[in-house]
Design an enzyme around this catalytic site. Structure first.
Site, PDB file in Angstrom:
ATOM      1  N   LYS A  22       0.726  -0.971   0.240  1.00  0.00           N
ATOM      2  CA  LYS A  22       0.172  -0.078   0.043  1.00  0.00           C
ATOM      3  C   LYS A  22       0.770   1.646  -0.143  1.00  0.00           C
ATOM      4  O   LYS A  22       0.361   1.725  -0.783  1.00  0.00           O
ATOM      5  CB  LYS A  22      -1.418   0.085   1.401  1.00  0.00           C
ATOM      6  CG  LYS A  22      -1.385   1.496   1.878  1.00  0.00           C
ATOM      7  CD  LYS A  22      -2.917   1.317   2.970  1.00  0.00           C
ATOM      8  CE  LYS A  22      -1.680   2.172   3.889  1.00  0.00           C
ATOM      9  NZ  LYS A  22      -1.714   2.926   3.806  1.00  0.00           N
ATOM     10  N   ASN A  23       1.709   1.518   0.806  1.00  0.00           N
ATOM     11  CA  ASN A  23       2.426   2.761   1.344  1.00  0.00           C
ATOM     12  C   ASN A  23       3.754   3.336  -0.284  1.00  0.00           C
ATOM     13  O   ASN A  23       4.196   3.726  -0.422  1.00  0.00           O
ATOM     14  CB  ASN A  23       3.374   2.655   2.455  1.00  0.00           C
ATOM     15  CG  ASN A  23       2.390   2.755   3.550  1.00  0.00           C
ATOM     16  OD1 ASN A  23       1.283   3.008   3.342  1.00  0.00           O
ATOM     17  ND2 ASN A  23       2.813   2.203   4.317  1.00  0.00           N
ATOM     18  N   CYS A 116      -6.161  12.559  12.100  1.00  0.00           N
ATOM     19  CA  CYS A 116      -6.451  11.411  11.826  1.00  0.00           C
ATOM     20  C   CYS A 116      -6.342  10.427  12.363  1.00  0.00           C
ATOM     21  O   CYS A 116      -6.304  10.970  13.957  1.00  0.00           O
ATOM     22  CB  CYS A 116      -5.563  10.765  10.207  1.00  0.00           C
ATOM     23  SG  CYS A 116      -4.449  10.405  11.133  1.00  0.00           S
ATOM     24  N   ARG A 121      -0.925  15.120  12.708  1.00  0.00           N
ATOM     25  CA  ARG A 121      -0.643  14.781  10.896  1.00  0.00           C
ATOM     26  C   ARG A 121       0.270  15.770  10.267  1.00  0.00           C
ATOM     27  O   ARG A 121      -0.386  15.833   9.010  1.00  0.00           O
ATOM     28  CB  ARG A 121      -0.800  13.353  10.065  1.00  0.00           C
ATOM     29  CG  ARG A 121      -0.850  12.130  11.136  1.00  0.00           C
ATOM     30  CD  ARG A 121      -1.510  10.644  10.257  1.00  0.00           C
ATOM     31  NE  ARG A 121      -0.746  10.284   9.350  1.00  0.00           N
ATOM     32  CZ  ARG A 121      -0.716   9.101   8.723  1.00  0.00           C
ATOM     33  NH1 ARG A 121      -2.329   8.441   9.373  1.00  0.00           N
ATOM     34  NH2 ARG A 121       0.498   8.664   8.284  1.00  0.00           N
ATOM     35  N   ASP A 305       3.888   1.174  11.671  1.00  0.00           N
ATOM     36  CA  ASP A 305       2.378   0.037  11.505  1.00  0.00           C
ATOM     37  C   ASP A 305       3.153  -0.828  12.499  1.00  0.00           C
ATOM     38  O   ASP A 305       1.541  -2.099  11.527  1.00  0.00           O
ATOM     39  CB  ASP A 305       2.741   0.072   9.919  1.00  0.00           C
ATOM     40  CG  ASP A 305       2.331   1.275   9.676  1.00  0.00           C
ATOM     41  OD1 ASP A 305       2.163   2.990  10.042  1.00  0.00           O
ATOM     42  OD2 ASP A 305       2.789   1.893   8.263  1.00  0.00           O
ATOM     43  N   ARG A 397      -8.915  -0.689   4.229  1.00  0.00           N
ATOM     44  CA  ARG A 397      -7.683  -0.127   3.285  1.00  0.00           C
ATOM     45  C   ARG A 397      -6.477  -0.021   3.026  1.00  0.00           C
ATOM     46  O   ARG A 397      -5.593   0.707   1.415  1.00  0.00           O
ATOM     47  CB  ARG A 397      -7.578   1.592   4.854  1.00  0.00           C
ATOM     48  CG  ARG A 397      -8.617   2.886   4.905  1.00  0.00           C
ATOM     49  CD  ARG A 397      -8.103   3.551   5.486  1.00  0.00           C
ATOM     50  NE  ARG A 397      -6.808   3.915   5.529  1.00  0.00           N
ATOM     51  CZ  ARG A 397      -5.741   4.413   6.329  1.00  0.00           C
ATOM     52  NH1 ARG A 397      -6.603   4.450   7.605  1.00  0.00           N
ATOM     53  NH2 ARG A 397      -4.926   4.562   5.563  1.00  0.00           N
TER      54      ARG A 397
HETATM   55  C1  UD1 Z   1       4.073   7.045   6.434  1.00  0.00           C
HETATM   56  C2  UD1 Z   1       2.496   5.025   5.786  1.00  0.00           C
HETATM   57  C3  UD1 Z   1       1.976   5.176   7.280  1.00  0.00           C
HETATM   58  C4  UD1 Z   1       3.032   4.805   8.623  1.00  0.00           C
HETATM   59  C5  UD1 Z   1       4.609   6.011   8.333  1.00  0.00           C
HETATM   60  C6  UD1 Z   1       5.936   6.151   9.495  1.00  0.00           C
HETATM   61  C7  UD1 Z   1       2.053   5.738   3.847  1.00  0.00           C
HETATM   62  C8  UD1 Z   1       1.217   6.482   2.698  1.00  0.00           C
HETATM   63  N1  UD1 Z   1       1.732   6.296   4.839  1.00  0.00           N
HETATM   64  O1  UD1 Z   1       3.006   7.916   6.396  1.00  0.00           O
HETATM   65  O2  UD1 Z   1       1.756   3.979   6.862  1.00  0.00           O
HETATM   66  O3  UD1 Z   1       3.332   4.744   9.779  1.00  0.00           O
HETATM   67  O4  UD1 Z   1       5.303   6.677   7.190  1.00  0.00           O
HETATM   68  O5  UD1 Z   1       6.475   5.489   9.151  1.00  0.00           O
HETATM   69  O6  UD1 Z   1       3.381   5.707   3.839  1.00  0.00           O
HETATM   70  N2  UD1 Z   1       5.280  14.871  10.246  1.00  0.00           N
HETATM   71  C9  UD1 Z   1       5.618  15.686  10.700  1.00  0.00           C
HETATM   72  N3  UD1 Z   1       5.572  17.233   9.877  1.00  0.00           N
HETATM   73  C10 UD1 Z   1       5.647  16.609   8.480  1.00  0.00           C
HETATM   74  C11 UD1 Z   1       4.977  15.489   7.947  1.00  0.00           C
HETATM   75  C12 UD1 Z   1       5.752  14.365   9.365  1.00  0.00           C
HETATM   76  O7  UD1 Z   1       6.524  17.198  12.190  1.00  0.00           O
HETATM   77  O8  UD1 Z   1       5.502  17.419   7.519  1.00  0.00           O
HETATM   78  C13 UD1 Z   1       6.001  14.125  11.901  1.00  0.00           C
HETATM   79  C14 UD1 Z   1       4.631  12.887  11.387  1.00  0.00           C
HETATM   80  O9  UD1 Z   1       3.307  13.402  12.307  1.00  0.00           O
HETATM   81  C15 UD1 Z   1       5.166  12.088  12.509  1.00  0.00           C
HETATM   82  C16 UD1 Z   1       6.534  11.853  11.984  1.00  0.00           C
HETATM   83  O10 UD1 Z   1       6.839  12.982  11.701  1.00  0.00           O
HETATM   84  O11 UD1 Z   1       5.605  12.045  14.264  1.00  0.00           O
HETATM   85  C17 UD1 Z   1       6.892  10.502  10.811  1.00  0.00           C
HETATM   86  O12 UD1 Z   1       5.751  10.475   9.697  1.00  0.00           O
HETATM   87  P1  UD1 Z   1       5.940  10.334   8.302  1.00  0.00           P
HETATM   88  O13 UD1 Z   1       7.042   9.647   8.116  1.00  0.00           O
HETATM   89  O14 UD1 Z   1       5.457  11.888   7.091  1.00  0.00           O
HETATM   90  O15 UD1 Z   1       4.128   9.975   8.037  1.00  0.00           O
HETATM   91  P2  UD1 Z   1       3.720   9.352   6.849  1.00  0.00           P
HETATM   92  O16 UD1 Z   1       4.752   9.889   5.594  1.00  0.00           O
HETATM   93  O17 UD1 Z   1       2.347  10.500   6.782  1.00  0.00           O
END
Ligand code: UD1
Length: 417
Positions: A22-23, A116, A121, A305, A397
């Site tokens: 998925k990711n 979410c 997030r 995850d 999902r």
């Molecule tokens: C992706 C994965 C999700 C997984 C996560 C962490 C997908 C579709 N989803 O989510 O399944 O759980 O990586 O491995 O690939 N953050 C900020 N600011 C930002 C972006 C992120 O503070 O602009 C923080 C988030 O709140 C979180 C951390 O960074 O605490 C990691 O998030 P991130 O790696 O961005 O997760 P996703 O890409 O949303």
């Protein structure tokens, strides 16, 4: 409202081919927007998040076809740069379209994806990086209006190795002339898969899988054909299910090296593991033992995850395990549901102390989020009695045919009504 009915206590046996990740497929589908031609993706899982992404691509004007696990996306007919709020709300990861639309059309209008079920997030890292590259981004009442105002390659530094931000920047940078370097990039295997696809399209991207990714943008790209990598989190889910319920299973189509942190935990808990090329065999004669603290961390650390899923397996084992959730601030919502099944779990902030109770018992429980829902299924497979898991929309999902696959392995699980 449909639910799974699970008769616990049946050991799992057999072999299962793991579906595409998925990711990985979500950013790769967004990347299809970069070329005015038809891209073909194989091993594309049938998930509600994928359907939502395909709906977005259609709405933007792309021609999308699906036949089995092959999806074709022709972005030659791309005609819009805006995604309505309804579709943005369905899936937080649709923020990935920002980078792709900016690269291809120089404009994107999206609604803010908002919070979410895992807590807040933010997307501040995505936005500040795109601004540094030269995008003008206006935020008004939850809407994001983005324009290419002379975007050019630059060096960017991420303060957190965000998976989504790394991918968004990679896509946007493909459209920026010059060299973009992402320092402090996330190193997840799905980012390597995205890089492979971009390279197949003719993009000059290197370094994925390390903390520095370089993109030389502005090159002409061409349509590509790609096979999506196997889903390491789905594989881990089936392995945890067999670990908890007992038995011996083999999962295929997934690289064992991507699951090193999870496999080490399962081994410590008493399972026997054998890894081969794209295959993992796990044998377990439950109950599982408590293990050293499990701290979630960016890859190659223990994946957030898999936290709920391993917790569910260990809650019905023997001995204590401390979990520390370091990535998301609200990722223990499955704990209350596991408690209904007799689990002894104490949560204090980011920490959760699991004291194995020997065996969980059946209950009616609700999925709280995608991996939390999968965790309840894992718990139900090992528990005594008949467990009901509802709110399956979360599970759909990220898992294709979860009940069917588990039945192939000998589980007694039915989808009702
Ligand atoms: C992706 C994965 C999700 C997984 C996560 C962490 C997908 C579709 N989803 O989510 O399944 O759980 O990586 O491995 O690939 N953050 C900020 N600011 C930002 C972006 C992120 O503070 O602009 C923080 C988030 O709140 C979180 C951390 O960074 O605490 C990691 O998030 P991130 O790696 O961005 O997760 P996703 O890409 O949303």
């Amino acid at each position: 409202m449909s639910y799974y009915e699970i008769q616990g206590g049946r050991p799992l046996e057999g072999t299962l081919a793991i579906h595409g990740a998925k990711n990985s497929v979500l950013p790769i589908l967004a990347a299809c927007l970069l070329v005015p031609g038809q891209c073909i993706l194989h091993n594309c899982p049938d998930l509600s998040d994928v359907s939502a992404t395909l709906d977005i691509l259609r709405l933007l004007g792309c021609r999308v076809d699906r036949s089995g696990d092959t999806v074709s996306v022709d972005a030659g007919t791309l005609s819009r740069s805006g995604i309505p709020e309804r579709l943005m709300r369905e899936m937080r990861s649709s923020v990935i379209f920002l980078g792709a639309l900016l690269a291809r059309l120089g404009a994107a209008e999206l609604s803010y994806p908002g919070g979410c079920e895992l807590g807040s997030r933010p997307i501040d890292l995505h936005l500040s990086a795109l601004r540094t590259l030269g995008a003008e981004i206006k935020e008004e009442q939850g809407a994001l209006c983005c324009r290419d105002e002379g975007m050019r390659g630059r060096e960017l530094c991420l303060s957190i190795p965000s998976v989504g931000a790394t991918e968004n920047i990679m896509l946007a940078a493909c459209g920026c002339p010059g060299l973009t370097t992402i320092v402090g990039a996330a190193r997840e295997p799905e980012i390597v898969d995205l890089q492979n696809f971009l390279q197949e399209m003719g993009a000059a991207v290197t370094g994925a899988g390390t903390s520095t990714v370089a993109i030389r943008g502005g090159l002409p790209l061409h349509p590509a054909e790609h096979r999506v990598m196997g889903d390491r989190i789905a594989a881990a889910t089936y392995l945890c299910a067999a670990a908890a319920a007992g038995g011996e299973i083999e999962v295929t189509g997934v690289e064992p090296g991507y699951l090193t942190a999870v496999l080490a935990c399962l081994e410590e808990a008493g399972c026997t593991l054998h890894a081969g090329p794209e295959t993992i065999v796990l044998a377990s004669s439950a109950p599982l033992k408590g293990i050293s603290p499990v701290r979630t961390a960016p890859y190659p650390g223990f994946p957030t995850d898999c936290q709920a899923i391993l917790m569910a397996a260990l809650a019905g084992g023997e001995g204590a395990t401390l979990f520390v959730e370091n990535i998301f601030d609200s990722r223990y919502r499955h704990v209350d549901e596991l408690r209904r099944m007799g689990a002894d779990i104490q949560v204090a902030g980011q920490a959760a102390m699991v004291s194995g109770v020997g065996r969980l018992h059946a209950a009616a429980v609700r999925s709280t989020d995608l991996r939390g829902g999968a965790a309840l299924v894992v718990a139900g497979l090992a528990a005594e009695g008949v467990t009901r898991v509802s709110e399956l929309r979360h599970i759909r999902r990220g898992y294709q045919a979860l009940d069917e696959n588990l039945r192939t392995l000998g589980a007694e699980i039915r989808l009702l009504p």
